[in-house]
Design an enzyme around this catalytic site. Structure first.
Site, PDB file in Angstrom:
ATOM      1  N   ASP A  44     -32.838  24.215 -24.332  1.00 35.60           N
ATOM      2  CA  ASP A  44     -31.589  24.984 -24.335  1.00 35.60           C
ATOM      3  C   ASP A  44     -31.827  26.252 -25.151  1.00 35.60           C
ATOM      4  O   ASP A  44     -32.243  26.182 -26.313  1.00 35.60           O
ATOM      5  CB  ASP A  44     -30.470  24.151 -24.950  1.00 35.60           C
ATOM      6  N   ASP A  52     -34.912  19.045 -26.852  1.00 37.94           N
ATOM      7  CA  ASP A  52     -33.967  18.063 -27.375  1.00 37.94           C
ATOM      8  C   ASP A  52     -34.587  16.677 -27.212  1.00 37.94           C
ATOM      9  O   ASP A  52     -34.559  16.087 -26.129  1.00 37.94           O
ATOM     10  CB  ASP A  52     -32.638  18.167 -26.617  1.00 37.94           C
ATOM     11  N   ASP A  93     -35.608  18.982 -22.222  1.00 32.67           N
ATOM     12  CA  ASP A  93     -34.414  19.824 -22.214  1.00 32.67           C
ATOM     13  C   ASP A  93     -34.634  20.988 -23.175  1.00 32.67           C
ATOM     14  O   ASP A  93     -34.725  20.789 -24.397  1.00 32.67           O
ATOM     15  CB  ASP A  93     -33.203  18.995 -22.639  1.00 32.67           C
TER      16      ASP A  93
END
Length: 324
Positions: A99, A274, A97
Site C-alpha cells: 500500500d 503488510d 500487499d
C-alpha cells in the site's frame, strides 16, 4: 487533466456499476474458482460486514453487484469446501500487499494516509522487485499483479505455495523482502525454505533490498537504534552503494555502527508489505475490476506492469466527468 483521489459519491458508484463495470473484467483466476471462494461487501463505507457470500456463476455475481453497487467488494484468497461458512479450508493464494500510504520510507511529501503519483510509482518499483524474487529465486510462475486503488497486490497461485502454512509464509515474506539478517553459514539463510530451489541464496537478496532502503533514506527518516549523527554518516557515504562498494561503505561507517544500521534496515524492509495479509490464510482482498470508492480508482488486473500507469489505466470514466 490531473486526477484527484477523492471519495466517489453514491451516484458515481451507481454510474460506474451501471455503465462501466463488467463481470468479465474479474480475473479468470477468480472467476474459475467462484464456488470455492468467500465474497464480502462493504455497502456503506464502514468495512466489509456483508460476508460469507457465495456465487455459483458469473451471472449471479453480476446481478448482485449491479443491484447493490457496493462501496467496496472483496473475495477470499482461500479456497473452501464450504465458503459460505469458511469451513473446509483447501488452500490459499500467497499474497503480498504493498500500500503506497504505508511504505516505511516514502520519497514523497504526502500527509499520513494520503497517496500521490510519486509514492504510487514507488509502490510499483517495490512490486517489480517482489515479482523478480518470486520468479527468479523461487521459480514461481503463476504471479498475478493487481492495482488495488492505493497500491498493489501480488497474488501467487502456484500449487507449491498455495498449501503453505502461516509459519512458512512468514519465512517466505522475510526472504522476499530482505527483512532478516542473513546467516552466512547457511547457503539459503532459511532452513525452513529448503523445499524450494533457490539458486542465488538469501544474502544477495538481502543486499539488494538493503541497498534500495538505504538509497531512499531521508534526513527525516527514523531508524531504531540509529541516532541523527549515524544517519547523517549513512547519507554522506551511501553513494558508494551505487557502485556496490559495500566494503568501503562499512569501513566509513565503522563495523559496530554498520551492524546497527543493517539491523535497522532489516526491520524497515519487513514493513514494505503488510505481513498480516500475507500470513492470514483466510484474508479477503479487494475484488479486481471493482471500485475503490475512497479514492475513486478501479482495482485492476495488470497485464504489463512495466507500462502500467494507474492514472491512465485505472481511472473510472465518471472522474473525468466531474464538474467541481
Amino acid at each position: 487533466m490531473s486526477v484527484e483521489l477523492k471519495p466517489a459519491s453514491k451516484y458515481e458508484r451507481k454510474i460506474f456499476y451501471k455503465e462501466e463495470w463488467n463481470v468479465k473484467d474479474v480475473p479468470d483466476f477468480i472467476r474459475n474458482s467462484l464456488t470455492s471462494r468467500e465474497f464480502g461487501f462493504d455497502h456503506y463505507g464502514n468495512g466489509p460486514n456483508d460476508r460469507y457470500k457465495v456465487f455459483v456463476d458469473d451471472l449471479r455475481l453480476k446481478r448482485f453487484i449491479k443491484v447493490k453497487q457496493p462501496f467496496a467488494a472483496y473475495c477470499s484468497v482461500a479456497f473452501y469446501d464450504k465458503p459460505n461458512q469458511r469451513k473446509g479450508w483447501q488452500k490459499s493464494e500467497l499474497v503480498f500487499d504493498v500500500d503506497a500510504k504505508d511504505i516505511p520510507i516514502r520519497t514523497c511529501d504526502c500527509a499520513e494516509g494520503e497517496v500521490c503519483e510519486k509514492c504510487l510509482n514507488q509502490a510499483k518499483e517495490i512490486v517489480l522487485m517482489i515479482r523478480d524474487v518470486l520468479s527468479g529465486d523461487f521459480g514461481l510462475t503463476n504471479i498475478n499483479l493487481i492495482y488495488s486503488g492505493r497500491g498493489y497486490h501480488v497474488r501467487v497461485l502456484d500449487e507449491d505455495v498455495m498449501d503453505a502454512s502461516s509459519e512458512l509464509r512468514g519465512d517466505i515474506i522475510q526472504y522476499v523482502t530482505g527483512s532478516k539478517l542473513p546467516d552466512l553459514s547457511n547457503e539459503y539463510g532459511f532452513n525452513d525454505l529448503q523445499p524450494f530451489i533457490i539458486p542465488f541464496g538469501y544474502p544477495k537478496n538481502f543486499t539488494r533490498w538493503s541497498k534500495y532502503t538505504i538509497l531512499h533514506l531521508r534526513r527525516s527518516s527514523k531508524l531504531d537504534d540509529v541516532n541523527n549523527q549515524l544517519l547523517r554518516d549513512v547519507l554522506k557515504h551511501r553513494n558508494l552503494l551505487q557502485e556496490d562498494l559495500w566494503g568501503m561503505f562499512r569501513s566509513n561507517i565503522g563495523p559496530i555502527r554498520y551492524k546497527k544500521v543493517m539491523n535497522a534496515v532489516s526491520r524497515i524492509n519487513m514493513q514494505i508489505t503488510d505481513t498480516k495479509v500475507s500470513i492470514d490464510l483466510k484474508r479477503i482482498l479487494r475484488l479486481p475490476s471493482t471500485l475503490h470508492s475512497k479514492v475513486s480508482m478501479k482495482s485492476t488486473l495488470i497485464k504489463n506492469i512495466e507500462t502500467f500507469d494507474p492514472f491512465d489505466d485505472a481511472v473510472p470514466k465518471f472522474v473525468y466527468e466531474r464538474n467541481d
